[in-house]
Each structure stands twice: as structure tokens, then as C-alpha cells.
Motif scaffolding. Sequence first.
Motif, PDB file in Angstrom:
ATOM      1  N   ILE A   1      25.782  11.698 -11.862  1.00 42.97           N
ATOM      2  CA  ILE A   1      26.406  10.883 -10.689  1.00 42.97           C
ATOM      3  C   ILE A   1      25.538  11.433  -9.454  1.00 42.97           C
ATOM      4  N   GLY A   2      25.765  12.902  -9.251  1.00 46.22           N
ATOM      5  CA  GLY A   2      25.199  13.402  -8.299  1.00 46.22           C
ATOM      6  C   GLY A   2      23.637  13.066  -7.919  1.00 46.22           C
ATOM      7  N   GLY A   3      22.824  13.358  -9.273  1.00 48.17           N
ATOM      8  CA  GLY A   3      21.592  13.040  -9.175  1.00 48.17           C
ATOM      9  C   GLY A   3      21.241  11.866  -8.395  1.00 48.17           C
ATOM     10  N   ASN A   4      22.024  10.633  -9.000  1.00 48.46           N
ATOM     11  CA  ASN A   4      21.666   9.129  -8.578  1.00 48.46           C
ATOM     12  C   ASN A   4      21.764   9.073  -7.129  1.00 48.46           C
ATOM     13  N   LEU A   5      23.109   9.726  -6.574  1.00 49.82           N
ATOM     14  CA  LEU A   5      23.500   9.629  -5.102  1.00 49.82           C
ATOM     15  C   LEU A   5      22.334  10.385  -4.353  1.00 49.82           C
ATOM     16  N   SER A   6      21.765  11.449  -4.869  1.00 47.95           N
ATOM     17  CA  SER A   6      20.621  11.996  -3.983  1.00 47.95           C
ATOM     18  C   SER A   6      19.352  11.287  -3.931  1.00 47.95           C
ATOM     19  N   LYS A   7      19.138  10.165  -4.368  1.00 53.09           N
ATOM     20  CA  LYS A   7      18.180   9.041  -4.097  1.00 53.09           C
ATOM     21  C   LYS A   7      18.085   8.511  -2.612  1.00 53.09           C
ATOM     22  N   ILE A   8      19.441   8.705  -2.162  1.00 51.71           N
ATOM     23  CA  ILE A   8      19.514   8.191  -0.820  1.00 51.71           C
ATOM     24  C   ILE A   8      18.441   8.988   0.227  1.00 51.71           C
TER      25      ILE A   8
ATOM     26  N   PHE B   1      13.551  15.511  -7.625  1.00 48.21           N
ATOM     27  CA  PHE B   1      15.139  16.131  -7.592  1.00 48.21           C
ATOM     28  C   PHE B   1      15.926  15.475  -8.433  1.00 48.21           C
ATOM     29  N   PRO B   2      15.971  14.041  -8.124  1.00 46.08           N
ATOM     30  CA  PRO B   2      16.933  13.268  -8.767  1.00 46.08           C
ATOM     31  C   PRO B   2      16.618  13.248 -10.332  1.00 46.08           C
ATOM     32  N   THR B   3      15.233  13.381 -10.532  1.00 41.19           N
ATOM     33  CA  THR B   3      14.961  13.258 -11.953  1.00 41.19           C
ATOM     34  C   THR B   3      15.424  14.342 -12.793  1.00 41.19           C
ATOM     35  N   VAL B   4      15.305  15.426 -12.065  1.00 37.35           N
ATOM     36  CA  VAL B   4      15.939  16.560 -12.675  1.00 37.35           C
ATOM     37  C   VAL B   4      17.077  16.543 -13.196  1.00 37.35           C
ATOM     38  N   CYS B   5      17.942  16.042 -12.028  1.00 37.80           N
ATOM     39  CA  CYS B   5      19.546  16.202 -12.287  1.00 37.80           C
ATOM     40  C   CYS B   5      19.789  15.101 -13.310  1.00 37.80           C
ATOM     41  N   LEU B   6      18.947  13.927 -13.156  1.00 33.85           N
ATOM     42  CA  LEU B   6      19.561  12.759 -14.229  1.00 33.85           C
ATOM     43  C   LEU B   6      18.940  13.036 -15.672  1.00 33.85           C
ATOM     44  N   SER B   7      17.855  13.733 -15.727  1.00 32.64           N
ATOM     45  CA  SER B   7      17.010  14.438 -16.990  1.00 32.64           C
ATOM     46  C   SER B   7      18.286  15.144 -17.622  1.00 32.64           C
ATOM     47  N   LEU B   8      18.735  16.105 -16.896  1.00 30.00           N
ATOM     48  CA  LEU B   8      19.501  17.156 -17.434  1.00 30.00           C
ATOM     49  C   LEU B   8      20.791  16.812 -17.942  1.00 30.00           C
TER      50      LEU B   8
END
Length: 472
Positions: free
Chosen positions: A321-328, A341-348
Motif C-alpha cells: 500500500i505504501g509503495g503504491n501511494l509513493s508513486k504520487i 522506490f515504489p518498485t522496491v516496496c512493491l516487490s518486497l
Amino acid sequence: MTSHHTTAAADRIPVSQKIAYGTGAIVTIVAVNSVVQLTNLVYVVGLGVSAIWIGYAQAFPRLWDAIIDPFLGNMSDNCRSRWGRRIPFLVVGGVLIGIAFWALWTVPRDWSKEGMFGYFLVTSLFFYTVVPIYAIPHGALGMEMTEDYHEKTSLFAYSTVIGNIGALALPWVYYLANRPMFGGDAVNGVKWVCLGLSVMLTGAAMWCAFTCKEGKLHEASQQERVPVLQSFKATYRNRTFLRLVGAFVLLIVAFQLVMGFNNYIQIFFLFGGNTDAASEVMALNGTLWATVGILGAFPMTWLSKRYGKRFTVLLAFALIIGGNLSKIVCYNPAHPYWTTFPTVCLSLGMAFAFSLVNAMIADICDEEELATGIRREGIYFAVYNWWWKVAVSIATIISGYLQRFTGFVEGAKVQSDTTLFQLRAWEIGLPAAICLISVWLLARYPLTEARAYEIKALLKQRKAAATPAGAA
């Protein structure tokens, strides 16, 4: 949690088999994800076929795939061949996947748009018919290779690590297809790059089939064959299973509704329609995704042993959830590499979640055996797949209309500012909102480490009581 169980030597799976099982996971990870990622790039961007048509062409075969999953799962559970319940399916399915995967990308270029649509519909129907022949028994095989709560996590951690090593090649397919050796024709390039992938996928399936050893063969040989409808109904009486399936189906649907939007955003928003420049960043993000997925298996295993599977999965959803919102912030044409950055969060987050879901279903199968005396890993894995494939099929159709709603023009070199804004708004906001429901479902997941070991002990007592004196 203040104390933890240690895996007994008898419950440990040899490393050679863990590696082979993980290699087998490459087959479905690379094949299915390649189709998901490349279809719009080849048929919509490259050939100009309608995104709505392609949405239907992707949805119908997945619905068919979902229909046959329970039958294949039950067939595998009831199989009593001399080679076991799972291995014969892995061999046949592995060969057919290699053939079907390459056929998808050999579309005749001189056909009409309607003809190319029909070609994709037929070949994808063939592809999604043969994938479950391999995928369902492979998933069931992993669930029965050990009885230990933590060793199940270890096995699927290997599967995640090795599967993501194989997936390192995936994001570079489109990049390689755009190289000068293919005349700058990405559609032609995809065809030949995927021929090589087809050969490797079949080889990986054979290695898994001839190395891994099945578990629970004795228990299965003693139980009667169960009709598919009876097995199907049994899964719906297990509330723990339904809660887990609901959470993960929502996660999958959340991203399927906006599937492909990320590629469009990178091509048309970050790079103004320059597919060559965009393909480099897309390949980098794909490689980073796979690398983080590999490395993420190690903290996932530690967290699961320390805090349990439920806590680790909830943490995974928080990262998603946090990684996807960081795309803003990270979708910035001036800084396209911020997308890492969102790639790292979403992948993890995805690595944590999808490494653990199969281990959690394996725990549920033990709970099922305690309640009914029947082992049916195949039908449980199949029903899990059935639910998310039906949901994905519906979401895929909706995705095509959602893409049309944004004003996206198939085959165009540029997209309007309004379209690009709507693509970003839907791609960022919709998955985050849906995933919050998954968090609510998992917050009360009841099958803890202590309960899993209690079930194991009770099953051991039952087996000892049923064993005639001196038979051991």
C-alpha cells in the motif's frame, strides 16, 4: 511470541530438492508473467489491436483455466500412478507449456486486426489450458514435501528466490526485442526471444519433475478417491481457507484492474512516447523487482520464524500500500529513475506475501486432514487458483473499459494530458484502497505457529494409533 519450535531433522527437505522445486517455479512465474506483461506491448502498442478486444481475449481463457483447475487438482489428488500423484503431470505440462508459450508470439503480421485478435484468442486459450496441467500439481507437490511449519516457509522461500532469479530475464525481453538485430521491430523481436525462453521453461520443468520427491504418498494410497464436487465443497467449509483466499484474491484483483497502466505511464508520461528509452527504465525496474524479490526471501523467512506468518503477511500488505501511494511523487518525467522506490516496496511486499501464501495453505491442508482424515493439497491449491483466476478474468475485462475511459488511444504515438493524469490516478489509488480490505481479513487469521504444531502432534498420534504393532 516467546518460544519457537525447531525443525526436526526428519522434516527437513534436502537442499537439492528445494533448488529443483524453485527451478520448477520459474516455469509458471516466467511464462504467465511474460504473457501478462507482453500482451499489451505486442498486440495493442505494436500491432494496434483494440485494448478492449484484447481484454476479452485475455479474460475468456483465464475463465476456462479457472474452470478446469479444480478438476486437475482433484485428478492429481486421486492419481495412483507408479510415478506418484504429481510427477506425471509435471512432465506432460512442462512440454506443452513450452509449445504454447512460443505460439502466442508467432501471430501472422499480414492478417487484419480482427484476424490477429482471433489468433491471440485461440493461442491464449491453448496456453491457459496447458498451464494448470503443470502449475496445480507443482503447487500441491510443495505443500506435501514436509510436515513442518517452518520448513514449509523455507521451501517456498527457495521457490521465491529461484523463481525471481529466473524472472530476472523477464523485464529484458522487451528491451532485447527492440535491439537492432531484429530491425527495430519489437513484435518480431519478441517472437524470437520467446523461442529461447520456451526451451528454457521446458528444461526447468523436467529438472523439477525428476528431482523432487513427493510426500504423503502412503497416506494418499490408503484413502479412497474423492469425487471433485465433494472435494470442492470441502474447501468452502474451511473458514480459515476462505479468509486467506479472500485477502489474496483482492490483492491480485487490485493490481489486475490497472494492469498495463504502469507501462503506459512510463512510455507516454515519463518518456513522451519513446518506447526505446522507456524500455531501458522498464527493464531496470523489472530487474530491480526480481533482485529485491530474491533478497526479500531472507528477511521474510526470519520475520516468519520470529513473529509468525500472519504478522509477516500484514507487513507485506503495508509495504504494498505504501509503495503504491509513493508513486504520487515518484512518477516524475524529470526524474524517471525515482520509479525504483515504489518498485522496491512493491516487490518486497509481494515477495513476502506470495512466498507465504502457499505455506499457509499447506498448514490449512494439515488442519483439513485432522478434521476429515483426507489429504487434498491439489484441490485446495486448485480452488485458491480458481478464485483468483475468475476474479482476474473479470478484472481484465473491466481493465480494458477502464483504459478506454481514460481516453487512451491504441497505436497512438502520444497520449493527451488528461489521459495520462487519469492513468496515474487509477493506477495509484485503486490498488491501495482495495488492499485495505485484505488487511482487515488477515487481521484475524487464526492458524498460528502454536496451533500448527498442535495439529502436527495430533496427526502423529493418530498415525501411531492406526499403525499395527510391529509394522513400524
